[in-house]
Design a protein around this motif. Sequence first.
Motif, PDB file in Angstrom:
ATOM      1  N   ASP A   1      -1.555   6.407   8.818  1.00 63.49           N
ATOM      2  CA  ASP A   1      -2.252   5.358   8.065  1.00 63.49           C
ATOM      3  C   ASP A   1      -3.699   5.236   8.547  1.00 63.49           C
ATOM      4  OD1 ASP A   1       0.084   4.900   6.743  1.00 63.49           O
ATOM      5  OD2 ASP A   1       0.541   2.979   7.708  1.00 63.49           O
ATOM      6  N   MET A   2      -4.526   4.636   7.681  1.00 61.38           N
ATOM      7  CA  MET A   2      -5.965   4.562   7.976  1.00 61.38           C
ATOM      8  C   MET A   2      -6.498   3.150   7.916  1.00 61.38           C
ATOM      9  SD  MET A   2      -6.927   7.578   5.447  1.00 61.38           S
ATOM     10  CE  MET A   2      -5.257   8.060   5.154  1.00 61.38           C
ATOM     11  N   ILE A   3      -7.229   2.766   8.944  1.00 63.64           N
ATOM     12  CA  ILE A   3      -7.976   1.509   8.895  1.00 63.64           C
ATOM     13  C   ILE A   3      -9.446   1.871   8.747  1.00 63.64           C
ATOM     14  CG2 ILE A   3      -8.641  -0.580  10.143  1.00 63.64           C
ATOM     15  CD1 ILE A   3      -5.993  -0.575  11.552  1.00 63.64           C
TER      16      ILE A   3
ATOM     17  N   GLN B   1     -10.048  13.510   3.910  1.00 67.62           N
ATOM     18  CA  GLN B   1      -9.311  14.144   2.810  1.00 67.62           C
ATOM     19  C   GLN B   1      -8.572  13.110   1.972  1.00 67.62           C
ATOM     20  OE1 GLN B   1      -6.771  17.265   4.241  1.00 67.62           O
ATOM     21  NE2 GLN B   1      -8.510  18.590   4.670  1.00 67.62           N
ATOM     22  N   ALA B   2      -8.004  12.134   2.655  1.00 68.10           N
ATOM     23  CA  ALA B   2      -7.224  11.121   1.939  1.00 68.10           C
ATOM     24  C   ALA B   2      -8.105  10.026   1.352  1.00 68.10           C
ATOM     25  CB  ALA B   2      -6.196  10.509   2.894  1.00 68.10           C
TER      26      ALA B   2
ATOM     27  N   LEU C   1       0.821  -1.222   0.000  1.00 74.73           N
ATOM     28  CA  LEU C   1       0.000   0.000   0.000  1.00 74.73           C
ATOM     29  C   LEU C   1       0.848   1.263   0.000  1.00 74.73           C
ATOM     30  CD1 LEU C   1      -2.586  -1.163   2.679  1.00 74.73           C
ATOM     31  CD2 LEU C   1      -3.027  -0.846   0.245  1.00 74.73           C
ATOM     32  N   GLU C   2       0.473   2.234  -0.849  1.00 75.41           N
ATOM     33  CA  GLU C   2       1.160   3.528  -0.822  1.00 75.41           C
ATOM     34  C   GLU C   2       0.785   4.255   0.467  1.00 75.41           C
ATOM     35  OE1 GLU C   2      -0.371   5.448  -4.431  1.00 75.41           O
ATOM     36  OE2 GLU C   2      -1.772   6.613  -3.216  1.00 75.41           O
ATOM     37  N   ARG C   3       1.644   5.201   0.867  1.00 68.38           N
ATOM     38  CA  ARG C   3       1.400   5.900   2.120  1.00 68.38           C
ATOM     39  C   ARG C   3       0.749   7.250   1.894  1.00 68.38           C
ATOM     40  NH1 ARG C   3       5.375   6.421   6.482  1.00 68.38           N
ATOM     41  NH2 ARG C   3       3.373   6.813   7.440  1.00 68.38           N
ATOM     42  N   PRO C   4      -0.115   7.762   2.798  1.00 64.41           N
ATOM     43  CA  PRO C   4      -0.594   7.027   3.957  1.00 64.41           C
ATOM     44  C   PRO C   4      -1.448   5.834   3.517  1.00 64.41           C
ATOM     45  CG  PRO C   4      -1.878   9.040   3.666  1.00 64.41           C
ATOM     46  CD  PRO C   4      -0.776   9.076   2.653  1.00 64.41           C
TER      47      PRO C   4
END
Length: 477
Positions: A95-97, A150-151, A64-67
């Motif tokens: 990072d996001m879950i 936002q991401a 996975l690319e960051r974040p």
Amino acid sequence: RQAQIGVTGLAVMGRNLARNFARHGHTVAVHNRTAAKTRDLVATFGHEGDFVAAETAEEFVAALERPRRLVVMVKAGAPTDAVIDEFAPLLEPGDMIVDGGNAHYLDTRRREAALRERGLHFVGCGISGGEEGALNGPSIMPGGSPESYQALGPLLESIAARVDGEPCCAHIGPDGAGHFVKMVHNGIEYADMQLIAESYDLLRKVAGYEPAHIAEIFRKWNTGRLDSYLIEITAEVLAHRDADTGRPFVDIVADRAEQKGTGRWTVQTALDLGVPVSGISEAVFARAISGHADLRAASASLPGPQLPELHPDDAARFADSVEQALYASKIVAYAQGWHLMQAGSAEYGWDLDLGTMATIWRGGCIIRARFLNRIREAYHRGGEAPVTLLADATFTEALRDAQVGWRHVVSQATALGVPAPGFSAALAYYDALRSDRLPASLVQGQRDFFGAHTYQRVDREGSFHTLWGDDRTERPA
Ligand code: 6PG
């Protein structure tokens, strides 16, 4: 190559969501506890887009690319915690879950707080639309921090259903807000389904129509103000015949409605917040009654009235009244659901925009309907938001026109012994709200009599107690 998004948990919802992302041009990392499912997905649907198959948690995170944006599609409850425990140590701040299951919003609040401590974003995300929606465009209700949206927002919006060019996805509010509104969506779904089921039952037992005829009636209703996904599929189910017996499908299915829990949570939450959601609770209880085979068998010989044979003209008139009862009761159920969202927002400081839910529920989700445009208008008209949807001019007028038919249906159902708890509860709610005086004053008197619980007066400030066991004089409390 690096994936923009990852999906772990590749049962049908997860698999379809991953395919939806891939079909929209995103590179999608896919992972499942048993790797066979991951391989199967890529083998079967690899041609649809760019998938990166990951066999281990480490491989998945590295892809996975960051974040990192990691969508968890596992069964709500302990499996969600297990997946979080597995992945959180491998992630880095920012990072996001994203939990796309039907989690309880209090679990989501707990998980969000715990992961925030570790610098991670946790997004409890309601996703509605079933298998088909997950693949072709669901309605998406993400909670969590504004930064996470936002991401994540553009990606989620790209795969969501669209109505009039607008995506059926919006940031709902912090922490558990997304799962809270998904829970209320499901509560409304229960109420809507129950009201439709009562309509069918009355058309069958009172008007004397066969399922195929009732399917036609629902088809007709679906071209008017009741136009909705649930009415549409109701017509399909009613028109369907069992291949084995040739009988109407609805007659060979056991009449015990099951539930996985979101309707019950809605009612439990409403009880805690003191919000009357009688339309939703009757729907949950109606499912419960249907499932109590022992109770029903023991009660089967209780007396009831005879059902009449209606003249065709009367039957047709009755069907029109049922349409009015259904529409009016539906307004009440939605008004109750919106009240609960308003109360949840106040309780948890979410600052929900109540019009947003109407906007993003117009497409993709199970309760999608033309009707939601009217709710959206009610909240976006400008000026003060309505205290209740019932008091919005559009709905007030609809209720005024429908109430005669609605009362007729409830009184006929009562007289003829056909249970219509959804219609009756909705009408009682409507009548209670419009009443000048409620007998709650008597209840206050009773409470003061047996427990000195005190009461307030209509003509003076303060709390009072009457010395019931003494000379019945009144004292300030
Ligand atoms: C949806 C549905 C979905 C699920 C229900 C079924 O919005 O896509 O609501 O979440 O099908 O939870 O609920 P019951 O099994 O409780 O009827």
